[in-house]
Design a protein around this motif. Structure first.
Motif, PDB file in Angstrom:
ATOM      1  N   GLN A 344       0.827  -1.210   0.000  1.00 59.29           N
ATOM      2  CA  GLN A 344       0.000   0.000   0.000  1.00 59.29           C
ATOM      3  C   GLN A 344       0.861   1.260   0.000  1.00 59.29           C
ATOM      4  O   GLN A 344       0.401   2.339  -0.378  1.00 59.29           O
ATOM      5  CB  GLN A 344      -0.943  -0.005   1.207  1.00 59.29           C
ATOM      6  N   HIS A 345       2.124   1.120   0.425  1.00 57.83           N
ATOM      7  CA  HIS A 345       3.084   2.233   0.380  1.00 57.83           C
ATOM      8  C   HIS A 345       3.943   2.171  -0.883  1.00 57.83           C
ATOM      9  O   HIS A 345       4.985   2.833  -0.948  1.00 57.83           O
ATOM     10  CB  HIS A 345       3.983   2.204   1.623  1.00 57.83           C
ATOM     11  N   MET A 346       3.540   1.363  -1.872  1.00 59.35           N
ATOM     12  CA  MET A 346       4.255   1.226  -3.153  1.00 59.35           C
ATOM     13  C   MET A 346       5.640   0.613  -2.977  1.00 59.35           C
ATOM     14  O   MET A 346       6.554   0.865  -3.765  1.00 59.35           O
ATOM     15  CB  MET A 346       4.375   2.588  -3.867  1.00 59.35           C
ATOM     16  N   VAL A 348       8.209  -2.917  -1.435  1.00 58.45           N
ATOM     17  CA  VAL A 348       8.330  -4.373  -1.490  1.00 58.45           C
ATOM     18  C   VAL A 348       9.065  -4.871  -0.244  1.00 58.45           C
ATOM     19  O   VAL A 348       9.824  -4.128   0.386  1.00 58.45           O
ATOM     20  CB  VAL A 348       9.093  -4.858  -2.753  1.00 58.45           C
ATOM     21  N   ILE A 349       8.823  -6.135   0.095  1.00 55.42           N
ATOM     22  CA  ILE A 349       9.578  -6.822   1.144  1.00 55.42           C
ATOM     23  C   ILE A 349      10.327  -7.973   0.496  1.00 55.42           C
ATOM     24  O   ILE A 349       9.755  -8.735  -0.286  1.00 55.42           O
ATOM     25  CB  ILE A 349       8.678  -7.385   2.258  1.00 55.42           C
ATOM     26  N   GLU A 350      11.612  -8.095   0.820  1.00 55.34           N
ATOM     27  CA  GLU A 350      12.417  -9.217   0.361  1.00 55.34           C
ATOM     28  C   GLU A 350      12.975  -9.933   1.588  1.00 55.34           C
ATOM     29  O   GLU A 350      13.088  -9.340   2.664  1.00 55.34           O
ATOM     30  CB  GLU A 350      13.567  -8.742  -0.533  1.00 55.34           C
ATOM     31  N   CYS A 351      13.334 -11.189   1.416  1.00 53.04           N
ATOM     32  CA  CYS A 351      13.858 -11.949   2.553  1.00 53.04           C
ATOM     33  C   CYS A 351      14.957 -12.887   2.093  1.00 53.04           C
ATOM     34  O   CYS A 351      14.829 -13.566   1.064  1.00 53.04           O
ATOM     35  CB  CYS A 351      12.742 -12.750   3.213  1.00 53.04           C
ATOM     36  N   GLU A 352      16.059 -12.890   2.852  1.00 53.64           N
ATOM     37  CA  GLU A 352      17.119 -13.882   2.683  1.00 53.64           C
ATOM     38  C   GLU A 352      17.324 -14.557   4.038  1.00 53.64           C
ATOM     39  O   GLU A 352      17.359 -13.889   5.069  1.00 53.64           O
ATOM     40  CB  GLU A 352      18.430 -13.221   2.231  1.00 53.64           C
ATOM     41  N   SER A 353      17.451 -15.871   4.009  1.00 51.59           N
ATOM     42  CA  SER A 353      17.566 -16.577   5.283  1.00 51.59           C
ATOM     43  C   SER A 353      18.464 -17.792   5.154  1.00 51.59           C
ATOM     44  O   SER A 353      18.399 -18.524   4.160  1.00 51.59           O
ATOM     45  CB  SER A 353      16.172 -17.011   5.765  1.00 51.59           C
ATOM     46  N   ARG A 354      19.287 -17.956   6.161  1.00 51.78           N
ATOM     47  CA  ARG A 354      20.115 -19.160   6.320  1.00 51.78           C
ATOM     48  C   ARG A 354      20.361 -19.320   7.815  1.00 51.78           C
ATOM     49  O   ARG A 354      20.129 -18.372   8.584  1.00 51.78           O
ATOM     50  CB  ARG A 354      21.435 -19.021   5.551  1.00 51.78           C
ATOM     51  N   PRO A 355      20.795 -20.484   8.256  1.00 48.99           N
ATOM     52  CA  PRO A 355      21.053 -20.647   9.683  1.00 48.99           C
ATOM     53  C   PRO A 355      22.025 -19.594  10.210  1.00 48.99           C
ATOM     54  O   PRO A 355      23.105 -19.399   9.651  1.00 48.99           O
ATOM     55  CB  PRO A 355      21.647 -22.058   9.771  1.00 48.99           C
ATOM     56  N   GLY A 356      21.621 -18.882  11.236  1.00 48.09           N
ATOM     57  CA  GLY A 356      22.469 -17.847  11.827  1.00 48.09           C
ATOM     58  C   GLY A 356      22.193 -16.448  11.324  1.00 48.09           C
ATOM     59  O   GLY A 356      22.670 -15.477  11.907  1.00 48.09           O
ATOM     60  N   LEU A 357      21.401 -16.317  10.237  1.00 46.87           N
ATOM     61  CA  LEU A 357      21.110 -14.970   9.726  1.00 46.87           C
ATOM     62  C   LEU A 357      19.827 -14.992   8.897  1.00 46.87           C
ATOM     63  O   LEU A 357      19.728 -15.737   7.920  1.00 46.87           O
ATOM     64  CB  LEU A 357      22.259 -14.444   8.871  1.00 46.87           C
ATOM     65  N   THR A 358      18.869 -14.186   9.324  1.00 48.33           N
ATOM     66  CA  THR A 358      17.666 -13.938   8.534  1.00 48.33           C
ATOM     67  C   THR A 358      17.545 -12.433   8.357  1.00 48.33           C
ATOM     68  O   THR A 358      17.599 -11.686   9.331  1.00 48.33           O
ATOM     69  CB  THR A 358      16.409 -14.504   9.216  1.00 48.33           C
ATOM     70  N   ASP A 359      17.386 -12.002   7.103  1.00 46.38           N
ATOM     71  CA  ASP A 359      17.391 -10.576   6.776  1.00 46.38           C
ATOM     72  C   ASP A 359      16.130 -10.246   5.981  1.00 46.38           C
ATOM     73  O   ASP A 359      15.975 -10.656   4.838  1.00 46.38           O
ATOM     74  CB  ASP A 359      18.648 -10.243   5.957  1.00 46.38           C
ATOM     75  N   PHE A 360      15.202  -9.518   6.627  1.00 51.27           N
ATOM     76  CA  PHE A 360      14.040  -8.971   5.936  1.00 51.27           C
ATOM     77  C   PHE A 360      14.378  -7.562   5.486  1.00 51.27           C
ATOM     78  O   PHE A 360      14.783  -6.724   6.303  1.00 51.27           O
ATOM     79  CB  PHE A 360      12.808  -8.960   6.840  1.00 51.27           C
ATOM     80  N   ARG A 361      14.203  -7.315   4.209  1.00 52.76           N
ATOM     81  CA  ARG A 361      14.542  -6.013   3.625  1.00 52.76           C
ATOM     82  C   ARG A 361      13.273  -5.345   3.113  1.00 52.76           C
ATOM     83  O   ARG A 361      12.539  -5.910   2.311  1.00 52.76           O
ATOM     84  CB  ARG A 361      15.517  -6.198   2.463  1.00 52.76           C
ATOM     85  N   ILE A 362      13.006  -4.131   3.598  1.00 53.17           N
ATOM     86  CA  ILE A 362      11.839  -3.359   3.183  1.00 53.17           C
ATOM     87  C   ILE A 362      12.315  -2.161   2.375  1.00 53.17           C
ATOM     88  O   ILE A 362      13.150  -1.380   2.838  1.00 53.17           O
ATOM     89  CB  ILE A 362      11.031  -2.862   4.409  1.00 53.17           C
ATOM     90  N   LEU A 363      11.820  -2.036   1.157  1.00 57.40           N
ATOM     91  CA  LEU A 363      12.153  -0.919   0.289  1.00 57.40           C
ATOM     92  C   LEU A 363      10.910  -0.063   0.067  1.00 57.40           C
ATOM     93  O   LEU A 363       9.877  -0.572  -0.362  1.00 57.40           O
ATOM     94  CB  LEU A 363      12.680  -1.422  -1.067  1.00 57.40           C
ATOM     95  N   LEU A 364      11.016   1.231   0.402  1.00 57.52           N
ATOM     96  CA  LEU A 364       9.905   2.170   0.226  1.00 57.52           C
ATOM     97  C   LEU A 364      10.410   3.401  -0.507  1.00 57.52           C
ATOM     98  O   LEU A 364      11.502   3.902  -0.219  1.00 57.52           O
ATOM     99  CB  LEU A 364       9.340   2.599   1.589  1.00 57.52           C
ATOM    100  N   PRO A 365       9.620   3.926  -1.460  1.00 54.73           N
ATOM    101  CA  PRO A 365      10.080   5.118  -2.181  1.00 54.73           C
ATOM    102  C   PRO A 365      10.182   6.332  -1.267  1.00 54.73           C
ATOM    103  O   PRO A 365       9.376   6.516  -0.354  1.00 54.73           O
ATOM    104  CB  PRO A 365       8.989   5.321  -3.249  1.00 54.73           C
ATOM    105  N   LEU A 366      11.206   7.153  -1.512  1.00 50.96           N
ATOM    106  CA  LEU A 366      11.406   8.399  -0.775  1.00 50.96           C
ATOM    107  C   LEU A 366      11.212   9.578  -1.710  1.00 50.96           C
ATOM    108  O   LEU A 366      11.417   9.470  -2.925  1.00 50.96           O
ATOM    109  CB  LEU A 366      12.832   8.442  -0.199  1.00 50.96           C
ATOM    110  N   PRO A 367      10.829  10.723  -1.153  1.00 53.84           N
ATOM    111  CA  PRO A 367      10.630  11.914  -1.998  1.00 53.84           C
ATOM    112  C   PRO A 367      11.951  12.420  -2.570  1.00 53.84           C
ATOM    113  O   PRO A 367      13.007  12.193  -2.002  1.00 53.84           O
ATOM    114  CB  PRO A 367      10.026  12.925  -1.022  1.00 53.84           C
TER     115      PRO A 367
END
Length: 367
Positions: A344-346, A348-367
């Motif tokens: 709704q904020h235009m 995306v969410i991306e995710c990379e995961s392996r034992p010992g590290l899970t990384d959720f990445r949120i990208l939102l447009p900026l002015p």
């Protein structure tokens, strides 16, 4: 790339593997062809990309491996005719029964009617395709959830009402014994009603837009998580103070970050007990980012990283689907709601995961 102009046979045929040592080490796929497109040499990266061994490739004309191989063949003919020093072009090579190859191709003619073709994965195109699939799947999920929730809601009301009426009709001398069963029906109907309401919540709640400071969002979430997990969990801040405010729904974004961070904290129970659990909130600015097929000069790049066991491989590709949970007793709605709010904020969410590290990445447009 420095390739001897008289190389027209494979290292195995020539009996001198050292001639191709440099090419074998390249991460991009490199193939040497004759004028008819027959493969004489392919480095390991090319074997991996084509999913064929060198010996198998040597039995084929490269162009015949793709249903649209005529496009690559034409580039080879132009290079052999010396119309260009080398040709560089983005290509989508189609294969029967396999995923298309999105590559950047470089075609060069060597001095003895030998073609050198270098293929590199087009990472940007792959990312766009993945985002498009996620958006399509998310839209399909939304329609399914809305339709299913409405179909469930009406019968639930009837079941609950019938149980209440039945309870009123129970004979007094059996009331204590039978009321237990009617109460089970009523409570279970209420539980399902709550679940349906949660499924419909993102579509009902108005989108309230105002100026948002992402670090205020992160600090609110940090306080909430540490209040619930006061011992054994450290939440690290890694903020870029230069990130500007942007227009968004403050409460929705808190819910997004909280859902992800709370999932992380629950996955870290073992490390919390050991006292070495960590969640990192990292903010950066990303430049020239494409989100939902729109190019933005600047975007918020927010990472929520934990050092937990990672997401189970069998659900890794389905974590944003509704009712999919890696935790016993989980509703499987937290990440679905987070994805809906981010879209709704235009963003995306991306995710990379392996034992010992899970990384959720949120990208939102900026002015």
């Amino acid at each position: 790339m420095n390739v001897p102009p008289n190389v027209t046979v494979s290292a195995h045929e020539a009996g001198d593997p050292a001639r191709f040592t440099g090419l074998d080490l390249l991460a991009s796929a490199v193939l040497l062809l004759d004028a008819d497109g027959h493969v004489h040499y392919a480095n390991p990266a090319a074997e991996n990309m084509m999913e064929l061994s060198l010996k198998s490739l040597q039995r084929h004309c490269l162009y015949e491996l793709f249903t649209n191989g005529a496009e690559l063949s034409q580039l080879g003919s132009q290079a052999l005719a010396h119309q260009y020093a080398d040709l560089r072009q983005d290509l989508t090579l189609l294969r029967v029964g396999r995923e298309p190859l999105h590559v950047n191709g470089i075609v060069s003619a060597l001095g003895d009617a030998t073609l050198l073709i270098e293929l590199r994965e087009n990472v940007q195109q792959l990312k766009l395709d993945r985002e498009e699939r996620i958006l399509d799947q998310s839209q399909a999920n939304k329609e399914l959830i809305r339709n299913l929730a409405h179909e469930i809601k009406n019968p639930l009301g009837g079941i609950r009402g019938a149980a209440q009426l039945l309870e009123l009709e129970l004979p007094p001398h059996h009331l204590a014994d039978l009321q237990e069963y009617t109460q089970v029906i009523i409570k279970e109907a209420d539980r399902l009603q709550t679940l349906v309401d949660r499924l419909l919540a993102p579509h009902r709640k108005p989108h309230i837009v105002g100026d948002v400071n992402i670090h205020e969002v992160c600090e609110r979430v940090r306080s909430l998580i540490l209040a619930e997990f006061p011992q054994g969990l450290a939440i690290r801040r890694d903020y870029d103070a230069s990130i500007p405010e942007f227009r968004g729904d403050f409460e929705q974004l808190i819910q997004v970050v909280l859902n992800i961070a709370h999932n992380a904290a629950q996955a870290l129970q073992g490390r919390i007990a050991a006292g070495d659990a960590e969640i990192t909130l990292r903010t950066r600015v990303a430049r020239q980012v494409t989100l939902a097929k729109v190019r933005y000069g600047l975007a918020l790049d927010l990472h929520i990283i934990d050092n937990g066991p990672g997401i189970a491989p069998d659900i890794r590709d389905r974590i944003f689907y509704p009712l999919v949970s890696g935790r016993e007793g989980g509703s499987g709605l937290g990440l679905t709601l987070a994805q809906t709010f981010v879209q709704q904020h235009m963003g995306v969410i991306e995710c990379e995961s392996r034992p010992g590290l899970t990384d959720f990445r949120i990208l939102l447009p900026l002015p």
